[in-house]
Design a protein around this motif. Structure first.
Motif, PDB file in Angstrom:
ATOM      1  N   UNK A  64       7.405   1.102  -8.618  1.00  0.00           N
ATOM      2  CA  UNK A  64       7.339  -0.001  -7.650  1.00  0.00           C
ATOM      3  C   UNK A  64       8.242   0.310  -6.463  1.00  0.00           C
ATOM      4  N   UNK A  65       8.262  -0.586  -5.486  1.00  0.00           N
ATOM      5  CA  UNK A  65       9.037  -0.342  -4.275  1.00  0.00           C
ATOM      6  C   UNK A  65      10.538  -0.351  -4.490  1.00  0.00           C
ATOM      7  N   UNK A  91      11.032   4.579   1.070  1.00  0.00           N
ATOM      8  CA  UNK A  91      10.488   3.925  -0.105  1.00  0.00           C
ATOM      9  C   UNK A  91       9.378   2.972   0.278  1.00  0.00           C
ATOM     10  N   UNK A  92       8.237   3.090  -0.382  1.00  0.00           N
ATOM     11  CA  UNK A  92       7.082   2.222  -0.163  1.00  0.00           C
ATOM     12  C   UNK A  92       6.817   1.379  -1.404  1.00  0.00           C
ATOM     13  N   UNK A  93       6.304   0.180  -1.177  1.00  0.00           N
ATOM     14  CA  UNK A  93       5.813  -0.684  -2.251  1.00  0.00           C
ATOM     15  C   UNK A  93       4.307  -0.814  -2.127  1.00  0.00           C
ATOM     16  N   UNK A  94       3.632  -0.826  -3.273  1.00  0.00           N
ATOM     17  CA  UNK A  94       2.190  -1.075  -3.296  1.00  0.00           C
ATOM     18  C   UNK A  94       1.876  -2.377  -4.030  1.00  0.00           C
ATOM     19  N   UNK A  95       2.788  -3.328  -3.945  1.00  0.00           N
ATOM     20  CA  UNK A  95       2.547  -4.671  -4.486  1.00  0.00           C
ATOM     21  C   UNK A  95       1.208  -5.170  -3.925  1.00  0.00           C
ATOM     22  N   UNK A 142      12.204   5.853 -16.332  1.00  0.00           N
ATOM     23  CA  UNK A 142      10.758   5.825 -16.521  1.00  0.00           C
ATOM     24  C   UNK A 142      10.173   5.009 -15.374  1.00  0.00           C
ATOM     25  N   UNK A 143       9.723   5.697 -14.343  1.00  0.00           N
ATOM     26  CA  UNK A 143       9.194   5.010 -13.161  1.00  0.00           C
ATOM     27  C   UNK A 143       8.065   5.857 -12.577  1.00  0.00           C
ATOM     28  N   UNK A 144       6.851   5.637 -13.099  1.00  0.00           N
ATOM     29  CA  UNK A 144       5.730   6.486 -12.702  1.00  0.00           C
ATOM     30  C   UNK A 144       4.551   5.640 -12.246  1.00  0.00           C
ATOM     31  N   UNK A 145       3.980   6.015 -11.131  1.00  0.00           N
ATOM     32  CA  UNK A 145       2.743   5.387 -10.672  1.00  0.00           C
ATOM     33  C   UNK A 145       1.618   5.891 -11.566  1.00  0.00           C
ATOM     34  N   UNK A 146       0.941   4.975 -12.261  1.00  0.00           N
ATOM     35  CA  UNK A 146      -0.042   5.438 -13.247  1.00  0.00           C
ATOM     36  C   UNK A 146      -1.357   5.863 -12.589  1.00  0.00           C
TER      37      UNK A 146
END
Length: 367
Positions: A60-61, A180-184, A229-233
């Motif tokens: 997340x962002x 840093x980007x968020x894709x909320x 543990x911070x992975x874009x699935x």
């Protein structure tokens, strides 16, 4: 029934149903859901879009900003200059790294951090400046970069609200050491769930963020550092690839809506409209007006079936999360005044001309 909702996320799926459904099937049939081909493809495509060499997809962002700070070895005892006027996630990332956020007031016209006030906030413990491109409008990065260079500070972009925005022709995300980007889901480029990314031109920093996002490991069970543990699935990466192809088109529509607002709402007395410097190309994640009697305006627009929100009603320094710092009301007067006056009105790439006109007519009625 809100006739003009503040945002209509359903419209994205209606427009892209076939492509999104195909992306879903592609991932589900692959049998690979974490750190696979979809993520690698999205990282390459988003890096190219942001005019950077590297993109690392994360959870997340907030975690994007946190991992940048960790990768830069910023932590206990360090200070990071941050806007007083921002969403609290900017501050939380600094706190999670163990560092101390040092707030600086915004420019009263752009609402972004005021470069002329930054130097006075620098101490021997300052390690970085975090510039937030608030509401989708770039901060004055040349002025901030000059200070960062002079004091040997890292420059971090919080680009959570500014996918596709440009500063003097350059994409945000490429203007500092890392972004840093968020894709909320409500962002200009939003996932169907949570997601984030780091962009950078620094190979070593990119490598460190990749390690940090995956337990500190490149090879399974070989942990080089203490990571997270911070992975874009894969599923969100696949959805984002579909939406990225539409982002510029969607941002162009936002710009046209903003132009209509700016052209017509200027007639409303005591209503302060956004100001866009010559060097900025905002993407209007939010269209934020200011009015001294916000509650009255809010109520009237609601009666006219126009949805609104406040971004943000409580500045970070007055929140319970930072009560330990003992900041008092009046510590950051410009930020506090903005929090009492700002009102976000409908802004979406799926707004119809009729809906835009309803918003404008509603303002004309109250004024």
């Amino acid at each position: 029934m809100i006739e003009v909702p503040f945002i209509n996320i359903d419209a994205q799926y209606a427009e892209l149903k076939e492509e999104l459904d195909a992306a879903y099937r592609r991932v589900m049939e692959s049998g690979w859901y974490i750190l696979g081909k979809e993520l690698a493809a999205f990282e390459a495509e988003f890096a190219a879009y942001c005019q950077t060499k590297y993109c690392i997809g994360v959870g997340n962002g907030l975690e994007a900003l946190h991992l940048i700070l960790r990768a830069l070895d910023i932590g206990n005892g360090d200070e990071v200059i941050v806007p007083a006027n921002t969403y609290i996630a900017s501050w939380l990332a600094i706190s999670y790294a163990g560092a101390t956020p040092v707030p600086v007031e915004p420019d009263e016209h752009t609402y972004n951090i005021n470069p002329s006030l930054i130097e006075a906030a620098i101490t021997e413990r300052t390690k970085a400046i975090m510039a937030v491109h608030l509401y989708g409008q770039p901060a004055d990065m040349d002025a901030i970069s000059e200070i960062a260079t002079r004091y040997n500070l890292k420059l971090i972009e919080d680009a959570a609200q500014s996918h596709g925005a440009r500063y003097k022709g350059r994409r945000v995300g490429s203007l500092g050491d890392a972004a840093g980007f968020s894709f909320y889901p409500t962002k200009n480029l939003g996932a169907i769930g949570d997601g984030g990314a780091v962009t950078t031109n620094n190979a070593d920093l990119a490598d460190k963020v990749r390690l940090l996002r995956n337990y500190g490991s490149r090879i399974k069970y070989e942990n080089e550092i203490q990571g997270f543990n911070s992975r874009l699935d894969e599923l969100q990466a696949a959805f984002l690839r579909v939406k990225l192809s539409k982002l510029d088109q969607w941002n162009t529509r936002r710009v046209k809506v903003a132009e209509q607002y700016l052209k017509t709402l200027v007639q409303c007395p005591n209503l302060t409209l956004p100001i866009v410097p010559d060097w900025a190309e905002p993407v209007w994640h939010l269209f934020v007006v200011r009015y001294p009697q916000r509650k009255i305006l809010e109520q009237h627009l609601s009666q006219c079936s126009v949805g609104t929100l406040v971004h943000y009603p409580i500045p970070p320094h007055l929140s319970g999360a930072y009560s330990v710092n003992n900041w008092q009301r009046g510590s950051f007067p410009i930020t506090e005044q903005l929090s009492q006056e700002v009102l976000s009105i409908p802004m979406s790439f799926h707004m119809t001309d009729e809906q835009v006109q309803i918003v404008i007519n509603s303002f004309m009625e109250v004024f």
